[in-house]
Motif scaffolding. Structure first.
Motif, PDB file in Angstrom:
ATOM      1  N   SER A 158      62.598  33.884  20.292  1.00  0.00           N
ATOM      2  CA  SER A 158      61.781  35.085  20.258  1.00  0.00           C
ATOM      3  C   SER A 158      61.952  35.895  21.545  1.00  0.00           C
ATOM      4  N   GLU A 159      61.963  35.221  22.671  1.00  0.00           N
ATOM      5  CA  GLU A 159      62.161  35.903  23.946  1.00  0.00           C
ATOM      6  C   GLU A 159      63.568  36.492  24.043  1.00  0.00           C
ATOM      7  N   TYR A 208      65.411  37.614  21.521  1.00  0.00           N
ATOM      8  CA  TYR A 208      65.464  38.818  20.687  1.00  0.00           C
ATOM      9  C   TYR A 208      64.734  39.992  21.355  1.00  0.00           C
ATOM     10  N   ARG A 209      63.665  39.691  22.074  1.00  0.00           N
ATOM     11  CA  ARG A 209      62.969  40.747  22.816  1.00  0.00           C
ATOM     12  C   ARG A 209      63.868  41.283  23.937  1.00  0.00           C
ATOM     13  N   ASP A 240      62.702  45.060  17.849  1.00  0.00           N
ATOM     14  CA  ASP A 240      61.304  45.459  17.700  1.00  0.00           C
ATOM     15  C   ASP A 240      60.533  44.627  16.685  1.00  0.00           C
ATOM     16  N   TRP A 243      56.396  34.874  20.757  1.00  0.00           N
ATOM     17  CA  TRP A 243      56.463  35.246  22.165  1.00  0.00           C
ATOM     18  C   TRP A 243      55.103  35.649  22.719  1.00  0.00           C
ATOM     19  N   HIS A 244      54.223  36.130  21.857  1.00  0.00           N
ATOM     20  CA  HIS A 244      52.982  36.773  22.302  1.00  0.00           C
ATOM     21  C   HIS A 244      51.985  35.724  22.811  1.00  0.00           C
ATOM     22  N   LEU A 289      58.044  42.029  17.650  1.00  0.00           N
ATOM     23  CA  LEU A 289      58.593  41.609  18.935  1.00  0.00           C
ATOM     24  C   LEU A 289      58.234  42.600  20.038  1.00  0.00           C
ATOM     25  N   ASN A 290      57.407  43.567  19.687  1.00  0.00           N
ATOM     26  CA  ASN A 290      57.093  44.682  20.578  1.00  0.00           C
ATOM     27  C   ASN A 290      55.576  44.805  20.697  1.00  0.00           C
TER      28      ASN A 290
END
Length: 292
Positions: free
Chosen positions: A172-173, A175-176, A181, A213-214, A92-93
């Motif tokens: 996902s967004e 959790y970010r 992480d 998310w990426h 997530l990072n």
């Protein structure tokens, strides 16, 4: 002095540990049901080790159907004092790309369909999870990664989701935004149960891909993820071989108190404890329950 016995829990891609001497797969019975598989007993550099493939050999069991209580119970019955958990995760990072080994220091538990405690009606206990991972084991894992030249990161938050489906982009967004992480499906309630069993526990979260998310996620192929997974598995085996001798040396009590987590945790008074439940807790909590 404690003579450590190292429990090893292998995640996706890790179904065996090569290099163990005196290898023997052996079934260990648990009053909590069937564990994921037999246990592989052996020694590594003279240190007693016990390996459990979390999903079973052949990867037969999905995350939500794992019997986490039986898995931790049989490791405790096998004499383990320390547990090194290995698991595949998504990142997530943006600073933690595929191939990175993350040694987290925190969890967020978003699972909801799992038995999360050994303590039920008839014997209630509350252990501290403020610091859910053993820093002594984390130090050893960090040193092992550094010595092997593995790309690694110490610290961070591992969000554990229920699965088996992966996150939506909105999740996902979210959790970010929470500052997480990495994301995976298996380290909870595993870490909680290890704490209840007074086992020192640490995790190596092996990044295989970016979560959805990426912006480049859609360009990641299954073949690419599998390639990273297999490379991670090989690096994880090398890491185990490097770390076990360091954590297997005779030592005193855990400085963080992992091995004394139940000292003040049990609140049910002895006359009110369920004898049947106490009997099931013989391995996990026998130190403090005794014959109560």
């Amino acid at each position: 002095m404690v003579t450590p016995v190292i429990g090893l829990i292998g995640g996706s891609g890790l179904y065996d540990i090569e290099g163990l001497e005196g290898r023997e797969w052996r079934r260990v019975a648990s009053p909590w049901g069937e564990p994921s598989d037999e246990l592989l007993f052996g020694t590594l550099a003279g240190v007693r080790c016990v390996f459990l493939p979390r999903h079973g050999r052949g990867h037969r069991i999905p995350p939500s159907e794992l019997n986490y209580r039986a898995n931790i119970d049989v490791l405790k019955r096998a004499g383990c004092t320390d547990v090194l958990s290995l698991s595949a995760v998504g990142s997530l990072n943006g600073d933690l790309p595929p191939g990175t080994f993350v040694i987290p220091d925190q969890f967020i538990d978003r699972t909801f369909a799992r038995k999360k405690s050994f303590f039920e009606s008839g014997c209630v206990a509350h252990v501290s999870m403020a610091h859910p991972l053993c820093p002594r084991l984390g130090d050893a894992l960090e040193a092992g990664c550094r010595d092997l030249g593995l790309k690694h990161h110490r610290g961070g938050t591992y969000l554990v989701m229920e699965g088996p489906q992966f996150s939506t982009k909105a999740e996902s967004e979210l959790y970010r935004a929470w500052g997480c992480d990495v994301i995976g499906m298996t380290n909870m309630p595993e870490a909680k149960l290890a704490r209840e069993a007074e086992l020192c526990y640490a995790t190596v979260a092996m990044v295989t891909d970016f979560d959805c998310w990426h912006p480049d996620h859609d360009h990641v192929t299954v073949e690419a993820v599998v390639r990273v997974l297999l490379a991670n598995a090989e690096n994880a085996k090398n890491l185990v071989r490097a770390v076990v001798p360091a954590v297997g040396a005779p030592r005193g009590p855990c400085p963080a108190g992992c091995d004394r987590a139940l000292d003040a945790a049990i609140v049910t008074q002895p006359p009110y404890r369920d004898p049947a439940l106490v009997a099931k807790l013989d391995a996990v909590a026998g130190r403090v329950l005794g014959g109560a």
